[in-house]
Design a protein around this motif. Sequence first.
Motif, PDB file in Angstrom:
ATOM      1  N   GLN A 137       8.852   0.214 -15.163  1.00 42.33           N
ATOM      2  CA  GLN A 137       7.942   0.775 -14.135  1.00 42.33           C
ATOM      3  C   GLN A 137       8.498   0.933 -12.892  1.00 42.33           C
ATOM      4  N   TYR A 138       9.672   0.161 -12.233  1.00 39.47           N
ATOM      5  CA  TYR A 138      10.025   0.523 -10.862  1.00 39.47           C
ATOM      6  C   TYR A 138      11.511   0.050 -10.958  1.00 39.47           C
ATOM      7  N   LEU A 143      10.520   4.091  -4.041  1.00 40.08           N
ATOM      8  CA  LEU A 143       9.614   3.818  -3.327  1.00 40.08           C
ATOM      9  C   LEU A 143       8.235   3.608  -4.036  1.00 40.08           C
ATOM     10  N   VAL A 144       7.678   2.172  -3.782  1.00 39.33           N
ATOM     11  CA  VAL A 144       6.597   1.840  -4.698  1.00 39.33           C
ATOM     12  C   VAL A 144       5.316   1.383  -3.814  1.00 39.33           C
ATOM     13  N   LEU A 146       2.684  -1.555  -4.197  1.00 41.16           N
ATOM     14  CA  LEU A 146       2.323  -2.568  -5.103  1.00 41.16           C
ATOM     15  C   LEU A 146       0.984  -3.368  -4.752  1.00 41.16           C
ATOM     16  N   GLY A 147       0.284  -2.426  -3.748  1.00 41.27           N
ATOM     17  CA  GLY A 147      -1.242  -2.995  -3.320  1.00 41.27           C
ATOM     18  C   GLY A 147      -0.856  -3.681  -1.936  1.00 41.27           C
ATOM     19  N   GLU A 148      -0.307  -4.993  -2.065  1.00 42.78           N
ATOM     20  CA  GLU A 148      -0.166  -5.801  -0.740  1.00 42.78           C
ATOM     21  C   GLU A 148       0.748  -5.124   0.112  1.00 42.78           C
ATOM     22  N   ALA A 149       1.958  -4.451  -0.467  1.00 38.08           N
ATOM     23  CA  ALA A 149       2.940  -3.872   0.181  1.00 38.08           C
ATOM     24  C   ALA A 149       3.451  -2.761  -0.286  1.00 38.08           C
ATOM     25  N   THR A 150       3.892  -1.893   0.561  1.00 40.73           N
ATOM     26  CA  THR A 150       4.512  -0.481   0.233  1.00 40.73           C
ATOM     27  C   THR A 150       6.071  -0.410   0.837  1.00 40.73           C
ATOM     28  N   GLY A 151       6.809  -0.031   0.249  1.00 40.02           N
ATOM     29  CA  GLY A 151       8.088  -0.012   0.834  1.00 40.02           C
ATOM     30  C   GLY A 151       9.169   0.265  -0.371  1.00 40.02           C
ATOM     31  N   VAL A 181       0.781  -0.757  -9.788  1.00 38.34           N
ATOM     32  CA  VAL A 181       2.297  -0.242  -9.348  1.00 38.34           C
ATOM     33  C   VAL A 181       2.040   1.314  -9.193  1.00 38.34           C
ATOM     34  N   GLY A 182       2.135   1.813  -7.770  1.00 42.50           N
ATOM     35  CA  GLY A 182       2.515   3.330  -7.676  1.00 42.50           C
ATOM     36  C   GLY A 182       3.762   3.672  -7.280  1.00 42.50           C
TER      37      GLY A 182
END
Length: 289
Positions: A137-138, A143-144, A146-151, A181-182
């Motif tokens: 998935q990563y 660079l992802v 995860l909903g609560e945090a992006t980094g 997960v983005g």
Amino acid sequence: MVPNAIVVWNWPETPIVILVILVTALVGRWLLVRMIRRASALAVERAKRRREELGTQTEPLHMARYAARAATMGSLLRSLTNAVIAVLTVLTVLATLGIPLTPLLASAGVGGVALGFGAQSLVKDYLSGIFMIVEDQYGVGDLVDLGEATGTVEDVGLRVTRLRDGSGQVWYIRNGEIVRVGNQSQGWSTATIDIPVDTSESSTRVIEILGQVAAEVGADPEWEKVLLEEPRVVGVQSVEAGRMTIRIVAKTQPNQQFGVQRAILDRGSQALKDAGVKGPRVLPSPPTL
């Protein structure tokens, strides 16, 4: 055989049976470990093919990441295999010696239930971490969101994922708490550049000038390995009071769109300025009552 003895020992049957059990356990362990290593190698190769199918260059850093992921999974599966085979072997040998296993298994069952209730979240974290690693998935460097945090991901463990956001803050997120997960680092990214001009300008002329700029950037050796396709002008994006916006898009390697955006914006603005194209008008604010 000694009457009323706790341990049943028949010579030479008992030693032979125990020897057969040990040999079977060792052979079974060897076969399972071999299968795990083979599966790990296939996982690395599958991840490589997937990245190539998505149009992403396979760099040594990414291959090292896949190898590390496969090594982590292989180590975990080997540890589980050793533990399961060891427990089964010990229980089989005890049964061969005539030692009753019912009290032992009953105690282990009660302890396992108690441990399971106390470690539900821990088990959930580990299972989620295993599936994230297996499904790719990563990984480190992605660079992802995860909903609560992006980094940017700095470490992927079986229990916790560590990432650093744009402000430099480090986040530790339990894998069991990640529900979506983005990943912006898989496949490709899109550079989107909006250049505003005055509404009195000819859109055809502006598009022609920006098309030349896009072609120059596409032919520039500096961006050759970054761009997957030549940048193109898609046309007028919006028209507002005193402002007409022309949009340019470019397909790039993952997370490389920002440099392309700056290059096209810089060259496009200079080309329009050299051609005498006026920028957007700043309309006066309405009077306040």
